[in-house]
Design a protein around this motif. Sequence first.
Motif, short mmCIF file in Angstrom:
data_model
loop_
_atom_site.label_atom_id
_atom_site.label_comp_id
_atom_site.label_asym_id
_atom_site.label_seq_id
_atom_site.Cartn_x
_atom_site.Cartn_y
_atom_site.Cartn_z
N LEU A 1 -20.63 3.36 -35.90
CA LEU A 1 -19.82 3.24 -37.10
C LEU A 1 -20.40 4.01 -38.27
O LEU A 1 -19.66 4.54 -39.10
N ASP A 2 -21.74 4.08 -38.37
CA ASP A 2 -22.33 4.81 -39.49
C ASP A 2 -22.00 6.30 -39.42
O ASP A 2 -21.80 6.95 -40.45
N ILE B 1 -18.61 10.90 -41.38
CA ILE B 1 -17.53 11.86 -41.19
C ILE B 1 -16.48 11.66 -42.27
O ILE B 1 -16.01 12.61 -42.90
N GLN B 2 -16.12 10.39 -42.51
CA GLN B 2 -15.09 10.08 -43.50
C GLN B 2 -15.54 10.51 -44.90
O GLN B 2 -14.77 11.14 -45.64
N GLN B 3 -16.79 10.19 -45.27
CA GLN B 3 -17.28 10.55 -46.60
C GLN B 3 -17.37 12.07 -46.76
O GLN B 3 -16.99 12.62 -47.80
N GLY B 4 -17.86 12.75 -45.72
CA GLY B 4 -17.96 14.21 -45.79
C GLY B 4 -16.60 14.87 -45.90
O GLY B 4 -16.41 15.84 -46.64
N GLU C 1 -31.87 12.98 -38.84
CA GLU C 1 -31.50 13.31 -40.22
C GLU C 1 -30.00 13.17 -40.46
O GLU C 1 -29.39 14.00 -41.13
N ARG C 2 -29.39 12.13 -39.92
CA ARG C 2 -27.96 11.91 -40.12
C ARG C 2 -27.66 11.80 -41.61
O ARG C 2 -28.36 11.11 -42.34
N GLY C 3 -26.59 12.46 -42.03
CA GLY C 3 -26.17 12.37 -43.43
C GLY C 3 -26.81 13.41 -44.32
O GLY C 3 -26.37 13.60 -45.45
N GLN C 4 -27.84 14.10 -43.85
CA GLN C 4 -28.50 15.14 -44.65
C GLN C 4 -27.66 16.40 -44.62
O GLN C 4 -27.04 16.73 -43.62
#
Length: 179
Positions: A73-74, A79-82, A134-137
């Motif tokens: 889910l994270d 993906i949604q935020q990006g 580094e997910r989200g970086q």
Amino acid sequence: MSDWDSVTVLRKKAPKSSTLKTESAVNQARRQGVAVDTQQKYGAGTNKQHVTTKNTAKLDRETEELRHDKIPLDVGKLIQQGRQGKGLSQKDLATKICEKQQVVTDYEAGRGIPNNLILGKMERVLGIKLRGKERGQPIAPPANSTTKTSAPQQQPHRHREQHHQQESGGWSTVSGRRK
């Protein structure tokens, strides 16, 4: 005893396996007391193409072990935020990565089965890491070396010939040879 009285059998054929499997052969063996082992093959004698396999019931009885992995889910939230950060709709993102909108929807909801090709395309379009530690970086742009020069873009064929003609002053546009 003379040769005329004896009978010599040169070759006696063994019974075929298909004759041993007939119902009468099995009954005769049972009457003689021979141990008979009979089995029916699964789906034997049927011409059905869409029959449930043996393992379907086994899979239904199994627990979580045999299920496909799902997107965490994270990662779906990233993906949604990006996507929203870039001002893209799900359909726009799907078009950019050459996938269906349903794939993007499933990935964002955490229902999709992880596919590194799709995740890689999403990373490139969104500019953020979706895999690894580094997910989200943000993804660092590739380092440009100072010794490399950018090659000019290739032009369509006829423009190239006109370009050569102007430079050297003697190119034929029909055959590509010097005049």
